[in-house]
Design a protein around this motif. Sequence first.
Motif: not given
Length: 413
Positions: A208-212, A353-357, A360-366
């Motif tokens: 979750g942190l890495a996506l930011r 918890a936010e990172g757990a979501a 699921v989402l991260a693969p959509l964005f590679g």
Amino acid sequence: MNRSNSRSGGANLPALRHHNASLVLDLLRVAGEQGISRLELAERTGLTPQAVSKITARLRTEGLAAEAGRLASTGGKPRTVLRLVPDAGYAVGLHLDRDELTAVLVDLAGTPVATRTAPLDLGAPAAEVLTTAAHAVQTVRADAAHAEDRPVLGVGAALPGPLDHRSGVLHRVTGFPGWNGYPLRDALAERIGMPVVVDKDTNAAALGLALRERGDADFAYLHLGTGLGAGLVLGGALHRGARTGAGEFGHQTLQLDGPRCGCGGRGCIEALCLAAAARGDIAEAARVLGAGAANLVGLLDIDRVVLGGRTVAADEDAYVDGVRAVIEERARREGAVVPVPVTVAGGGDLPVAEGAAQLVLAPLFGRAGEGGDQDPGEGGRCGEEAVGGEDRAGGQGRGERATGAERGRSSGS
């Protein structure tokens, strides 16, 4: 990904595992509400303008992208700016801690729209834990009434390790050996009728942190709560290791004949750190944590250390100062000019918890990270069909397929 509804009413968005579509969707995500033009998308992805037009047309048809306005003209036709549609889909994140469960519903941009917490006994029979988790998924979805007609892509479940991320099977969870060999992913997916992805709590928070972050970030997330572990982000990608077991930071031995740890060993940093915190000696707990963090910095040469977890949240300044002091003292001994900074994720256990979501989402964005492919079990797949046929400006072939993990290894993002 198909649109067939699951047994619980959840639905899947069209698959976006295709490398090129993931690149475009991730840039839309990063651009936020202000959006980004097709020309910029082409320049930043290396795709031809025709390929970008084809991808964005598909995304708009599926409701994942929309116009965000037009850029001022510089002599030609004003450029249309596109943005991600955050409420086109949602994901649920679960943090199954030793004594508490946190559930969060987030949109495609990762913004939480509903959160629930409830007591949890991770040592209870598996059936009871699954019932509590399933109820949390149901209630957090119900809390966001405006989202009830939108698809929920799946559920990410994060909990203490060790475990096998790819198979979703738990190993000997520290303090709860009864979970060893339990197929949590498949059991939970069957219970709730939705795709499920399982990972360690520290990995989820780090993702979750890495996506930011910028694409090439190197940092370690150290989570001190009911246990102690690490999530590693190297080259912008979550690092899980060959067997998805990386990050068992809390069980490095600092004292050979030290106190017994819940893992069965002696003198583990987790046992020493939690014991100091329990007796109120925060300075000692921070010093011990700092010793482990300094070892990690020396081993991996990372850019930053990020602290998190409820124990840290109880006295953030003391932990940051204590860990920083040890790292800086080590840096002075080694002649380092600039010591590695120490920061706090904030939010206590919520980033897990936010990172757990985001599992699921991260693969959509590679952005699934190294070792990030996981069959999501009985509830269905998070993505099966590709958005294909786009050409690279540099001449790559049509229909190229690449997972998020492969993208992370090849491009460092």
